[in-house]
Design a protein around this motif. Structure first.
Motif, PDB file in Angstrom:
ATOM      1  N   LEU A 131       8.974 -68.726 -82.009  1.00  0.00           N
ATOM      2  CA  LEU A 131       7.668 -68.352 -81.484  1.00  0.00           C
ATOM      3  C   LEU A 131       6.595 -68.721 -82.494  1.00  0.00           C
ATOM      4  O   LEU A 131       6.726 -68.455 -83.691  1.00  0.00           O
ATOM      5  CB  LEU A 131       7.615 -66.851 -81.194  1.00  0.00           C
ATOM      6  N   TRP A 132       5.543 -69.355 -82.000  1.00  0.00           N
ATOM      7  CA  TRP A 132       4.407 -69.710 -82.840  1.00  0.00           C
ATOM      8  C   TRP A 132       3.148 -69.427 -82.039  1.00  0.00           C
ATOM      9  O   TRP A 132       2.923 -70.015 -80.996  1.00  0.00           O
ATOM     10  CB  TRP A 132       4.460 -71.190 -83.232  1.00  0.00           C
ATOM     11  N   GLU A 133       2.350 -68.484 -82.547  1.00  0.00           N
ATOM     12  CA  GLU A 133       1.131 -68.076 -81.827  1.00  0.00           C
ATOM     13  C   GLU A 133       1.457 -67.687 -80.382  1.00  0.00           C
ATOM     14  O   GLU A 133       0.744 -68.052 -79.446  1.00  0.00           O
ATOM     15  CB  GLU A 133       0.086 -69.198 -81.858  1.00  0.00           C
ATOM     16  N   GLU A 134       2.588 -66.968 -80.209  1.00  0.00           N
ATOM     17  CA  GLU A 134       3.044 -66.428 -78.920  1.00  0.00           C
ATOM     18  C   GLU A 134       3.536 -67.483 -77.945  1.00  0.00           C
ATOM     19  O   GLU A 134       3.772 -67.187 -76.774  1.00  0.00           O
ATOM     20  CB  GLU A 134       1.968 -65.560 -78.258  1.00  0.00           C
ATOM     21  N   SER A 135       3.712 -68.727 -78.377  1.00  0.00           N
ATOM     22  CA  SER A 135       4.292 -69.764 -77.539  1.00  0.00           C
ATOM     23  C   SER A 135       5.601 -70.244 -78.162  1.00  0.00           C
ATOM     24  O   SER A 135       5.784 -70.169 -79.381  1.00  0.00           O
ATOM     25  CB  SER A 135       3.331 -70.957 -77.386  1.00  0.00           C
ATOM     26  N   VAL A 136       6.501 -70.735 -77.323  1.00  0.00           N
ATOM     27  CA  VAL A 136       7.772 -71.249 -77.821  1.00  0.00           C
ATOM     28  C   VAL A 136       7.553 -72.648 -78.392  1.00  0.00           C
ATOM     29  O   VAL A 136       6.917 -73.496 -77.759  1.00  0.00           O
ATOM     30  CB  VAL A 136       8.826 -71.289 -76.699  1.00  0.00           C
ATOM     31  N   LEU A 137       8.081 -72.887 -79.584  1.00  0.00           N
ATOM     32  CA  LEU A 137       7.875 -74.153 -80.276  1.00  0.00           C
ATOM     33  C   LEU A 137       9.212 -74.696 -80.759  1.00  0.00           C
ATOM     34  O   LEU A 137       9.996 -73.970 -81.389  1.00  0.00           O
ATOM     35  CB  LEU A 137       6.937 -73.940 -81.466  1.00  0.00           C
ATOM     36  N   GLU A 138       9.481 -75.961 -80.455  1.00  0.00           N
ATOM     37  CA  GLU A 138      10.651 -76.640 -80.998  1.00  0.00           C
ATOM     38  C   GLU A 138      10.291 -77.136 -82.405  1.00  0.00           C
ATOM     39  O   GLU A 138       9.276 -77.807 -82.589  1.00  0.00           O
ATOM     40  CB  GLU A 138      11.031 -77.829 -80.116  1.00  0.00           C
ATOM     41  N   ILE A 139      11.128 -76.803 -83.381  1.00  0.00           N
ATOM     42  CA  ILE A 139      10.831 -77.184 -84.758  1.00  0.00           C
ATOM     43  C   ILE A 139      12.086 -77.720 -85.440  1.00  0.00           C
ATOM     44  O   ILE A 139      13.197 -77.641 -84.902  1.00  0.00           O
ATOM     45  CB  ILE A 139      10.287 -75.996 -85.577  1.00  0.00           C
ATOM     46  N   ALA A 140      11.895 -78.258 -86.640  1.00  0.00           N
ATOM     47  CA  ALA A 140      13.011 -78.689 -87.479  1.00  0.00           C
ATOM     48  C   ALA A 140      12.759 -78.209 -88.900  1.00  0.00           C
ATOM     49  O   ALA A 140      11.617 -78.139 -89.351  1.00  0.00           O
ATOM     50  CB  ALA A 140      13.154 -80.208 -87.457  1.00  0.00           C
ATOM     51  N   TYR A 141      13.834 -77.852 -89.603  1.00  0.00           N
ATOM     52  CA  TYR A 141      13.773 -77.525 -91.028  1.00  0.00           C
ATOM     53  C   TYR A 141      14.444 -78.670 -91.780  1.00  0.00           C
ATOM     54  O   TYR A 141      15.554 -79.072 -91.440  1.00  0.00           O
ATOM     55  CB  TYR A 141      14.539 -76.245 -91.350  1.00  0.00           C
ATOM     56  N   SER A 142      13.795 -79.172 -92.788  1.00  0.00           N
ATOM     57  CA  SER A 142      14.385 -80.202 -93.634  1.00  0.00           C
ATOM     58  C   SER A 142      14.708 -79.583 -94.984  1.00  0.00           C
ATOM     59  O   SER A 142      13.864 -78.938 -95.595  1.00  0.00           O
ATOM     60  CB  SER A 142      13.415 -81.377 -93.817  1.00  0.00           C
ATOM     61  N   GLY A 143      15.944 -79.755 -95.431  1.00  0.00           N
ATOM     62  CA  GLY A 143      16.294 -79.153 -96.707  1.00  0.00           C
ATOM     63  C   GLY A 143      17.666 -79.582 -97.189  1.00  0.00           C
ATOM     64  O   GLY A 143      18.337 -80.407 -96.574  1.00  0.00           O
ATOM     65  N   ASP A 144      18.078 -78.993 -98.296  1.00  0.00           N
ATOM     66  CA  ASP A 144      19.389 -79.272 -98.893  1.00  0.00           C
ATOM     67  C   ASP A 144      19.535 -80.750 -99.244  1.00  0.00           C
ATOM     68  O   ASP A 144      20.591 -81.354 -99.009  1.00  0.00           O
ATOM     69  CB  ASP A 144      20.509 -78.847 -97.945  1.00  0.00           C
ATOM     70  N   THR A 145      18.476 -81.337 -99.794  1.00  0.00           N
ATOM     71  CA  THR A 145      18.524 -82.754-100.175  1.00  0.00           C
ATOM     72  C   THR A 145      19.225 -82.909-101.517  1.00  0.00           C
ATOM     73  O   THR A 145      18.874 -82.247-102.488  1.00  0.00           O
ATOM     74  CB  THR A 145      17.094 -83.335-100.265  1.00  0.00           C
ATOM     75  N   ARG A 146      20.228 -83.784-101.554  1.00  0.00           N
ATOM     76  CA  ARG A 146      20.999 -84.014-102.786  1.00  0.00           C
ATOM     77  C   ARG A 146      21.121 -85.520-103.014  1.00  0.00           C
ATOM     78  O   ARG A 146      21.335 -86.278-102.064  1.00  0.00           O
ATOM     79  CB  ARG A 146      22.410 -83.430-102.680  1.00  0.00           C
ATOM     80  N   VAL A 147      21.021 -85.935-104.268  1.00  0.00           N
ATOM     81  CA  VAL A 147      21.177 -87.335-104.640  1.00  0.00           C
ATOM     82  C   VAL A 147      22.157 -87.415-105.801  1.00  0.00           C
ATOM     83  O   VAL A 147      22.050 -86.641-106.765  1.00  0.00           O
ATOM     84  CB  VAL A 147      19.829 -87.979-105.037  1.00  0.00           C
ATOM     85  N   ALA A 148      23.110 -88.326-105.712  1.00  0.00           N
ATOM     86  CA  ALA A 148      24.088 -88.503-106.785  1.00  0.00           C
ATOM     87  C   ALA A 148      23.385 -88.939-108.066  1.00  0.00           C
ATOM     88  O   ALA A 148      22.409 -89.697-108.026  1.00  0.00           O
ATOM     89  CB  ALA A 148      25.134 -89.533-106.369  1.00  0.00           C
ATOM     90  N   SER A 149      23.883 -88.474-109.210  1.00  0.00           N
ATOM     91  CA  SER A 149      23.266 -88.823-110.488  1.00  0.00           C
ATOM     92  C   SER A 149      23.273 -90.332-110.712  1.00  0.00           C
ATOM     93  O   SER A 149      22.354 -90.880-111.331  1.00  0.00           O
ATOM     94  CB  SER A 149      23.997 -88.114-111.631  1.00  0.00           C
ATOM     95  N   SER A 150      24.283 -91.014-110.187  1.00  0.00           N
ATOM     96  CA  SER A 150      24.373 -92.466-110.366  1.00  0.00           C
ATOM     97  C   SER A 150      23.342 -93.215-109.537  1.00  0.00           C
ATOM     98  O   SER A 150      23.120 -94.413-109.748  1.00  0.00           O
ATOM     99  CB  SER A 150      25.770 -92.957-109.980  1.00  0.00           C
ATOM    100  N   ALA A 151      22.699 -92.510-108.572  1.00  0.00           N
ATOM    101  CA  ALA A 151      21.735 -93.167-107.679  1.00  0.00           C
ATOM    102  C   ALA A 151      20.297 -92.765-107.980  1.00  0.00           C
ATOM    103  O   ALA A 151      19.395 -93.106-107.208  1.00  0.00           O
ATOM    104  CB  ALA A 151      22.074 -92.838-106.221  1.00  0.00           C
ATOM    105  N   ARG A 152      20.065 -92.063-109.090  1.00  0.00           N
ATOM    106  CA  ARG A 152      18.709 -91.656-109.429  1.00  0.00           C
ATOM    107  C   ARG A 152      17.860 -92.892-109.750  1.00  0.00           C
ATOM    108  O   ARG A 152      18.347 -93.866-110.314  1.00  0.00           O
ATOM    109  CB  ARG A 152      18.719 -90.724-110.643  1.00  0.00           C
ATOM    110  N   GLY A 153      16.591 -92.840-109.355  1.00  0.00           N
ATOM    111  CA  GLY A 153      15.688 -93.952-109.597  1.00  0.00           C
ATOM    112  C   GLY A 153      15.660 -94.988-108.491  1.00  0.00           C
ATOM    113  O   GLY A 153      14.873 -95.935-108.554  1.00  0.00           O
ATOM    114  N   LEU A 154      16.465 -94.796-107.451  1.00  0.00           N
ATOM    115  CA  LEU A 154      16.503 -95.748-106.326  1.00  0.00           C
ATOM    116  C   LEU A 154      15.683 -95.255-105.132  1.00  0.00           C
ATOM    117  O   LEU A 154      15.745 -95.860-104.071  1.00  0.00           O
ATOM    118  CB  LEU A 154      17.959 -95.982-105.894  1.00  0.00           C
ATOM    119  N   ARG A 155      14.938 -94.166-105.312  1.00  0.00           N
ATOM    120  CA  ARG A 155      14.129 -93.557-104.248  1.00  0.00           C
ATOM    121  C   ARG A 155      14.979 -93.184-103.036  1.00  0.00           C
ATOM    122  O   ARG A 155      14.541 -93.281-101.885  1.00  0.00           O
ATOM    123  CB  ARG A 155      12.983 -94.483-103.834  1.00  0.00           C
ATOM    124  N   ILE A 156      16.194 -92.731-103.304  1.00  0.00           N
ATOM    125  CA  ILE A 156      17.079 -92.304-102.222  1.00  0.00           C
ATOM    126  C   ILE A 156      16.483 -91.100-101.491  1.00  0.00           C
ATOM    127  O   ILE A 156      16.500 -91.028-100.258  1.00  0.00           O
ATOM    128  CB  ILE A 156      18.476 -91.958-102.775  1.00  0.00           C
TER     129      ILE A 156
END
Length: 356
Positions: free
Chosen positions: A75-100
């Motif tokens: 519910l958002w401002e009394e209306s039903v809203l479809e949403i998404a949560y973005s999270g739990d982003t992980r990057v391998a140490s060997s891939a740092r600096g590649l803008r993964i």
């Protein structure tokens, strides 16, 4: 060549690699720790929202990083809203600096629904530079709220006076659904339920109707809160304690607080789906009693902390802070994706801990 793969409702063929990345990611601080998922990747992912998607970066069969998107109806401002949560982003140490991480975020946020996320307030890299960089590429995240994670040490039972504090029963569901509906009118981001039955079906593993505590004044239900034991889904494993923490613990009795040593689990009991009668004159007292009950249950379960999450703007944030041992703050960010009215919104958000 780096490839991005989207896995809907599963972790993909390299799920063990995702679990390895979770274990390898150390959270620094006075108490350094990492997460483990004893039930596998999907067990915890399915405990959140209505469905999920994993975006994985892979090269030559090797996972370089991933992020998770969780979908829900709120519910958002009394209306039903479809949403998404973005999270739990992980990057391998060997891939740092590649803008993964950038590539993962761009893929995860290329959605027609508003996308929310949470960033620790001290993460200046994201809040001061990444948001501007992403904005140039069409991902328009803006900070919209502060989430306060209030941590309390376990404690003995308190006297509830003339009020009733008890575990919920099946015949309580209609009044619990009514209280949730009333509460949802004053808080954005609350989950949607059509009836008491659907409300009663939304208990992820580790929580249940029986682990929900109710505060009654006479016959009136004025506050409720479920307690979430995530041990079967997610473990926090301590990697190290700083010398300052060890020095402080040497002067404190173990009965007052116990912090696990390296290799041990940090066991936390989380609040889940709290609500109160927003117009009740004693709502603040009811919330304090619920938190006291959470602290008591944490003591009975031999846990290290009880945790309660709330929007810093919430009128009940003050009562919620009372008695905290320490607080962590995260910035809630949102890309409205062109949906009018999402930003800024007129109400505090319903925010919880332990679901990301």
């Amino acid at each position: 060549m780096i490839h991005l793969h989207c896995h809907d409702q599963h972790a993909g063929p390299r799920s063990n690699s995702l679990l390895d990345l979770i274990r390898e990611t150390r959270v620094p601080g006075p108490i350094s720790y990492h997460y483990e998922r004893p039930g596998g990747y999907e067990a915890f992912a399915r405990a959140q929202g209505s469905r999920f998607r994993v975006v994985e970066a892979e090269e030559d069969g090797i996972t370089l990083g991933f992020t998770q998107v969780t979908f829900d109806r709120v519910l958002w401002e009394e209306s039903v809203l479809e949403i998404a949560y973005s999270g739990d982003t992980r990057v391998a140490s060997s891939a740092r600096g590649l803008r993964i991480s950038d590539r993962l975020i761009f893929e995860a946020c290329g959605l027609p629904v508003p996308v929310f996320g949470a960033v620790m307030s001290g993460n200046a890299t994201v809040l001061r530079s990444k948001l501007g960089h992403w904005r140039k590429s069409g991902i328009d995240f803006k900070p919209i709220a502060d989430l306060e994670a209030c941590f309390y040490r376990p404690s003995k039972a308190v006297d509830h006076g003339t009020w009733s504090c008890r575990q919920a029963r099946p015949d309580d569901l209609p009044s619990m659904f009514s209280l949730w509906t009333q509460y949802a009118r004053s808080r954005n981001l609350t989950r949607c339920y059509a009836d008491p039955e659907s409300f009663g079906a939304d208990f992820p593993p580790g929580t249940s109707l029986e682990t929900t505590w109710l505060i009654h004044e006479g016959r009136d239900l004025i506050a409720m809160m479920s307690l979430w034991d995530q041990d079967a889904l997610r473990i926090i494993r301590v990697d190290s304690r700083s010398p300052a923490v060890d020095f402080a613990l040497a002067w404190l009795p173990e009965s007052w607080i116990r912090i696990p040593a390296a290799g041990e689990e940090l066991r936390i009991l989380y609040s889940y789906r709290h609500a109160w009668a927003t117009d009740h004159p004693s709502a603040a007292r009811a919330l304090r009693l619920l938190i006291a009950e959470g602290r008591h249950q944490a003591l009975k379960q031999a846990r290290h902390f009880f945790c309660f999450g709330i929007d810093a703007r919430d009128p009940m944030a003050g009562p919620a802070r009372a008695g905290t041992l320490f607080r962590n703050r995260a910035r809630i960010i949102c890309d409205p994706r062109g949906v009018p009215g999402v930003i800024p919104g007129t109400r505090p958000l319903h925010l919880e801990i332990g679901v990301g």
